[in-house]
Write a protein that holds these residues in place. Structure first.
Motif, PDB file in Angstrom:
ATOM      1  N   LEU A  84      39.149   6.148 -11.612  1.00 31.28           N
ATOM      2  CA  LEU A  84      38.928   6.060 -10.173  1.00 31.28           C
ATOM      3  C   LEU A  84      37.738   6.939  -9.796  1.00 31.28           C
ATOM      4  O   LEU A  84      37.556   8.022 -10.354  1.00 31.28           O
ATOM      5  CB  LEU A  84      40.178   6.499  -9.406  1.00 31.28           C
ATOM      6  N   ASN A  85      36.941   6.478  -8.859  1.00 37.34           N
ATOM      7  CA  ASN A  85      35.709   7.185  -8.495  1.00 37.34           C
ATOM      8  C   ASN A  85      35.973   8.516  -7.822  1.00 37.34           C
ATOM      9  O   ASN A  85      35.143   9.433  -7.896  1.00 37.34           O
ATOM     10  CB  ASN A  85      34.838   6.313  -7.587  1.00 37.34           C
ATOM     11  N   GLN A  86      37.102   8.644  -7.158  1.00 38.94           N
ATOM     12  CA  GLN A  86      37.446   9.889  -6.490  1.00 38.94           C
ATOM     13  C   GLN A  86      38.939  10.131  -6.599  1.00 38.94           C
ATOM     14  O   GLN A  86      39.714   9.220  -6.866  1.00 38.94           O
ATOM     15  CB  GLN A  86      37.035   9.848  -5.023  1.00 38.94           C
ATOM     16  N   ASN A  87      39.328  11.382  -6.402  1.00 38.76           N
ATOM     17  CA  ASN A  87      40.738  11.736  -6.445  1.00 38.76           C
ATOM     18  C   ASN A  87      41.443  11.102  -5.255  1.00 38.76           C
ATOM     19  O   ASN A  87      41.205  11.465  -4.111  1.00 38.76           O
ATOM     20  CB  ASN A  87      40.887  13.255  -6.416  1.00 38.76           C
ATOM     21  N   SER A  88      42.320  10.121  -5.531  1.00 38.79           N
ATOM     22  CA  SER A  88      42.928   9.319  -4.473  1.00 38.79           C
ATOM     23  C   SER A  88      44.408   9.572  -4.297  1.00 38.79           C
ATOM     24  O   SER A  88      45.010   9.100  -3.336  1.00 38.79           O
ATOM     25  CB  SER A  88      42.703   7.828  -4.775  1.00 38.79           C
ATOM     26  N   GLY A  89      45.038  10.294  -5.229  1.00 40.28           N
ATOM     27  CA  GLY A  89      46.462  10.577  -5.131  1.00 40.28           C
ATOM     28  C   GLY A  89      47.245   9.896  -6.239  1.00 40.28           C
ATOM     29  O   GLY A  89      46.839   8.856  -6.762  1.00 40.28           O
ATOM     30  N   LYS A  90      48.379  10.482  -6.562  1.00 39.89           N
ATOM     31  CA  LYS A  90      49.200   9.967  -7.656  1.00 39.89           C
ATOM     32  C   LYS A  90      49.658   8.541  -7.386  1.00 39.89           C
ATOM     33  O   LYS A  90      49.660   7.691  -8.281  1.00 39.89           O
ATOM     34  CB  LYS A  90      50.413  10.884  -7.842  1.00 39.89           C
ATOM     35  N   GLY A  91      50.063   8.265  -6.149  1.00 38.16           N
ATOM     36  CA  GLY A  91      50.514   6.919  -5.809  1.00 38.16           C
ATOM     37  C   GLY A  91      49.429   5.892  -6.018  1.00 38.16           C
ATOM     38  O   GLY A  91      49.667   4.803  -6.551  1.00 38.16           O
ATOM     39  N   ALA A  92      48.211   6.218  -5.604  1.00 35.98           N
ATOM     40  CA  ALA A  92      47.085   5.300  -5.761  1.00 35.98           C
ATOM     41  C   ALA A  92      46.780   5.061  -7.236  1.00 35.98           C
ATOM     42  O   ALA A  92      46.478   3.932  -7.647  1.00 35.98           O
ATOM     43  CB  ALA A  92      45.857   5.855  -5.045  1.00 35.98           C
ATOM     44  N   ALA A  93      46.865   6.121  -8.033  1.00 38.49           N
ATOM     45  CA  ALA A  93      46.579   5.990  -9.462  1.00 38.49           C
ATOM     46  C   ALA A  93      47.598   5.093 -10.155  1.00 38.49           C
ATOM     47  O   ALA A  93      47.240   4.190 -10.922  1.00 38.49           O
ATOM     48  CB  ALA A  93      46.563   7.378 -10.114  1.00 38.49           C
ATOM     49  N   ILE A  94      48.870   5.307  -9.877  1.00 35.52           N
ATOM     50  CA  ILE A  94      49.909   4.500 -10.515  1.00 35.52           C
ATOM     51  C   ILE A  94      49.845   3.056 -10.026  1.00 35.52           C
ATOM     52  O   ILE A  94      50.056   2.112 -10.795  1.00 35.52           O
ATOM     53  CB  ILE A  94      51.293   5.122 -10.279  1.00 35.52           C
ATOM     54  N   GLU A 140      47.167   1.393  -9.285  1.00 39.24           N
ATOM     55  CA  GLU A 140      46.107   0.736 -10.064  1.00 39.24           C
ATOM     56  C   GLU A 140      46.600   0.393 -11.466  1.00 39.24           C
ATOM     57  O   GLU A 140      46.302  -0.676 -11.998  1.00 39.24           O
ATOM     58  CB  GLU A 140      44.880   1.644 -10.146  1.00 39.24           C
ATOM     59  N   GLY A 141      47.348   1.310 -12.071  1.00 30.62           N
ATOM     60  CA  GLY A 141      47.878   1.058 -13.408  1.00 30.62           C
ATOM     61  C   GLY A 141      48.871  -0.088 -13.418  1.00 30.62           C
ATOM     62  O   GLY A 141      48.863  -0.923 -14.338  1.00 30.62           O
ATOM     63  N   MET A 142      49.735  -0.157 -12.416  1.00 30.74           N
ATOM     64  CA  MET A 142      50.726  -1.226 -12.342  1.00 30.74           C
ATOM     65  C   MET A 142      50.054  -2.595 -12.173  1.00 30.74           C
ATOM     66  O   MET A 142      50.452  -3.574 -12.804  1.00 30.74           O
ATOM     67  CB  MET A 142      51.689  -0.976 -11.176  1.00 30.74           C
ATOM     68  N   ILE A 143      49.050  -2.655 -11.320  1.00 35.71           N
ATOM     69  CA  ILE A 143      48.339  -3.916 -11.103  1.00 35.71           C
ATOM     70  C   ILE A 143      47.672  -4.390 -12.388  1.00 35.71           C
ATOM     71  O   ILE A 143      47.608  -5.595 -12.671  1.00 35.71           O
ATOM     72  CB  ILE A 143      47.312  -3.756  -9.970  1.00 35.71           C
ATOM     73  N   ALA A 144      47.200  -3.443 -13.186  1.00 35.75           N
ATOM     74  CA  ALA A 144      46.509  -3.793 -14.435  1.00 35.75           C
ATOM     75  C   ALA A 144      47.465  -4.072 -15.589  1.00 35.75           C
ATOM     76  O   ALA A 144      47.045  -4.566 -16.639  1.00 35.75           O
ATOM     77  CB  ALA A 144      45.553  -2.663 -14.829  1.00 35.75           C
ATOM     78  N   SER A 145      48.754  -3.769 -15.431  1.00 36.19           N
ATOM     79  CA  SER A 145      49.714  -3.869 -16.529  1.00 36.19           C
ATOM     80  C   SER A 145      50.051  -5.318 -16.866  1.00 36.19           C
ATOM     81  O   SER A 145      49.932  -6.212 -16.038  1.00 36.19           O
ATOM     82  CB  SER A 145      50.996  -3.110 -16.192  1.00 36.19           C
ATOM     83  N   ASN A 146      50.517  -5.513 -18.101  1.00 38.26           N
ATOM     84  CA  ASN A 146      50.894  -6.842 -18.592  1.00 38.26           C
ATOM     85  C   ASN A 146      52.301  -6.888 -19.176  1.00 38.26           C
ATOM     86  O   ASN A 146      52.779  -7.963 -19.553  1.00 38.26           O
ATOM     87  CB  ASN A 146      49.915  -7.292 -19.682  1.00 38.26           C
ATOM     88  N   GLY A 147      52.960  -5.742 -19.263  1.00 37.51           N
ATOM     89  CA  GLY A 147      54.238  -5.677 -19.961  1.00 37.51           C
ATOM     90  C   GLY A 147      55.392  -6.322 -19.228  1.00 37.51           C
ATOM     91  O   GLY A 147      55.465  -6.297 -17.998  1.00 37.51           O
TER      92      GLY A 147
END
Length: 240
Positions: free
Chosen positions: A67-77, A79-86
């Motif tokens: 992420l380009n800037q520190n956006s918060g734990k919720g924002a980070a997770i 992004e990870g969930m949207i990118a996940s395939n499991g």
């Protein structure tokens, strides 16, 4: 893809390699396929470079999102969930506060259709706490838990909304996480409320846990944001 493991990271260059190696080993030992997703939440150190250096050393797919800037734990997770395939998705805090093997309990619950979301809880009688939080954190945690029950009607059987070790049916996670508006600490509450409104089942399981005294959450620095998020959630969910 059987399992996605998401690890949010902010200035975790000293820990992230151990996290990736442990996550990869857990997948190798228990699943035919899996991926590790690191979301670098705008770190100012070399977290991204440290994670990226392991790409050729792990057998699981390693996806590193920056992420380009520190956006918060919720924002980070998110992004990870949207990118996940499991088919199943696990998110775990950096620092190995909970051994990955603990996830098998929650994964079994989801595979057996006992629940859609399995939460690791530090509050259950069978949980093993190796290193406790400092007294101030324990007091704040108790107050926070009482307030969430009072204002958001969180069911009593959900004892630990904020533990950074949760497992989701992948389809459920990818349905709900894009809806989240909270970018910071209280994203956990928002997710639970949306999941309950949608009729999804939530169940807790005991874990072995050690407090990470090097946590990036500063109660003093984060208190204003937490209060703002709390009020935002109250306005949103008191109507429902």
């Amino acid at each position: 893809m059987e399992l996605s493991i998401i690890i949010p990271a902010f200035n975790e260059s000293e820990k992230i390699k151990k996290d990736i190696i442990a996550a990869n080993q857990f997948i190798r030992d228990n699943f035919d396929s899996g991926e590790v997703i690191i979301v670098d939440d705008g770190s100012s150190d070399d977290t991204f470079e440290a994670a990226n250096s392991l790409k050729s050393d792990v057998t699981s797919k390693l996806n590193i999102i920056r992420l380009n800037q520190n956006s918060g734990k919720g924002a980070a997770i998110k992004e990870g969930m949207i990118a996940s395939n499991g088919k199943i998705v696990l998110y775990a805090d950096a620092g190995l506060t909970v051994p990955f093997e603990n996830a098998l309990k929650g994964i079994i619950l989801i595979r057996n259709n006992h629940c859609d979301i399995a939460i690791g809880s530090r509050k259950l009688s069978k949980s093993n706490i190796l290193k406790r939080q400092d007294a101030d954190r324990r007091i704040i945690s108790t107050i926070f838990r009482k307030l969430t029950r009072l204002f958001f009607k969180i069911p009593n059987e959900i004892t630990d909304t904020q533990c950074g070790f949760k497992i989701y049916n992948g389809e459920v996670a990818r349905e709900i996480f894009p809806q989240l508006k909270i970018a910071g600490f209280l994203f956990e509450i928002e997710f639970i409320l949306l999941a309950l409104q949608s009729g999804y089942k939530i169940f807790e399981f005991p874990i072995t846990w050690s407090c990470d005294r090097d946590s990036r959450l500063s109660v003093k620095k984060s208190s204003k944001n937490i209060l703002t998020e709390f009020y935002s959630l109250y306005k949103e969910f008191r109507k429902k």
